[in-house]
Design an enzyme around this catalytic site. Structure first.
Site, short mmCIF file in Angstrom:
data_model
loop_
_atom_site.label_atom_id
_atom_site.label_comp_id
_atom_site.label_asym_id
_atom_site.label_seq_id
_atom_site.Cartn_x
_atom_site.Cartn_y
_atom_site.Cartn_z
N HIS A 19 0.84 -1.21 0.00
CA HIS A 19 0.00 0.00 0.00
C HIS A 19 0.88 1.26 0.00
O HIS A 19 0.61 2.22 -0.72
CB HIS A 19 -0.88 0.04 1.26
CG HIS A 19 -1.92 -1.04 1.35
ND1 HIS A 19 -2.07 -1.83 2.46
CD2 HIS A 19 -2.85 -1.46 0.46
CE1 HIS A 19 -3.07 -2.68 2.27
NE2 HIS A 19 -3.56 -2.48 1.05
N LYS A 43 -16.54 -8.66 6.52
CA LYS A 43 -15.99 -9.57 7.53
C LYS A 43 -15.51 -8.75 8.72
O LYS A 43 -15.19 -7.58 8.58
CB LYS A 43 -14.82 -10.37 6.95
CG LYS A 43 -15.31 -11.53 6.11
CD LYS A 43 -14.16 -12.30 5.52
CE LYS A 43 -13.62 -11.57 4.30
NZ LYS A 43 -12.42 -12.13 3.75
N ARG A 92 -1.81 -5.92 -8.63
CA ARG A 92 -0.57 -6.64 -8.38
C ARG A 92 -0.31 -7.69 -9.45
O ARG A 92 0.81 -7.90 -9.88
CB ARG A 92 -0.64 -7.36 -7.02
CG ARG A 92 -0.62 -6.43 -5.84
CD ARG A 92 -1.09 -7.14 -4.61
NE ARG A 92 -2.47 -7.60 -4.79
CZ ARG A 92 -3.24 -8.07 -3.82
NH1 ARG A 92 -2.77 -8.17 -2.59
NH2 ARG A 92 -4.49 -8.45 -4.06
N SER A 130 -2.91 -7.77 2.81
CA SER A 130 -3.22 -7.61 4.24
C SER A 130 -3.70 -8.94 4.82
O SER A 130 -3.39 -9.27 5.96
CB SER A 130 -4.31 -6.57 4.44
OG SER A 130 -3.87 -5.31 4.02
#
Ligand code: PNS
Length: 163
Positions: A19, A43, A92, A130
């Site tokens: 990030h 979540k 990515r 993450s």
């Protein structure tokens, strides 16, 4: 002169070196970069939104044109409210593309005046997420080089384990 504001939205649970790589690139080309933390994740997040914001503020201090904020609801409503012209997202690998394309096109349908701009982080971060950082830290592995040292400390404090 026209000034361009970009929003870099995400969960940032927690912020990673990937990030930060994107923030550094974004801060170079946009006049103002707003890192926007989504408050209500579907979540249960590891870090509360306020904790994610505080950690981002700590690690984005070197860039004066970067600000950190929290948002909820539709991203396009928030972007309009911030007078932003651009949404910044990182890609990515090819596997990110389908989800990002769908989101970008849906966002364009909601607000055609705002463009999504994709940037690629350095290859060294192409496998970093993450979710994996949380998993490694929860299982006691080292997240050194994956997150800034201060985030390692926050993970340690949150999980009460050695990371
Ligand atoms: O870091 P993430 O979890 O990949 O970020 C996803 C995020 C926050 C960019 C996305 O879930 C989002 O924009 N949520 C806000 C709700 C919204 O606008 N949904 C419609 C998207 S087309």
């Amino acid at each position: 002169m026209k000034s361009v504001t970009a929003i870099y939205p995400g969960s940032f649970d927690p912020v990673t070196n990937g990030h930060l790589d994107l923030i550094q690139r974004g801060a170079k080309i946009f006049d103002r970069l707003v890192v926007a933390v989504l408050r209500n994740l579907e979540k249960q997040p590891l870090f509360k939104a306020s904790e994610r914001v505080d950690m981002l503020r700590e690690v984005t201090k070197p860039w004066p044109n970067v600000e950190v904020d929290v948002f909820e609801g539709l991203l396009m409503d928030y972007a309009r409210h911030k007078d932003a012209q651009v949404i910044l997202r990182g890609i990515r690998a090819i596997s990110d593309y389908e989800y990002e394309l769908q989101m970008a096109l849906m966002n364009r349908k909601l607000e055609p005046r705002i463009e999504t701009v994709f940037m690629m982080p350095a290859e060294a971060f192409s496998y970093l997420s993450s979710r994996l950082v949380r998993e490694i830290a929860q299982l006691g592995g080292s997240v050194k080089d994956l997150v800034p040292p201060v985030i390692e400390e926050h993970l340690r404090a949150k999980l009460g384990v050695k990371v």
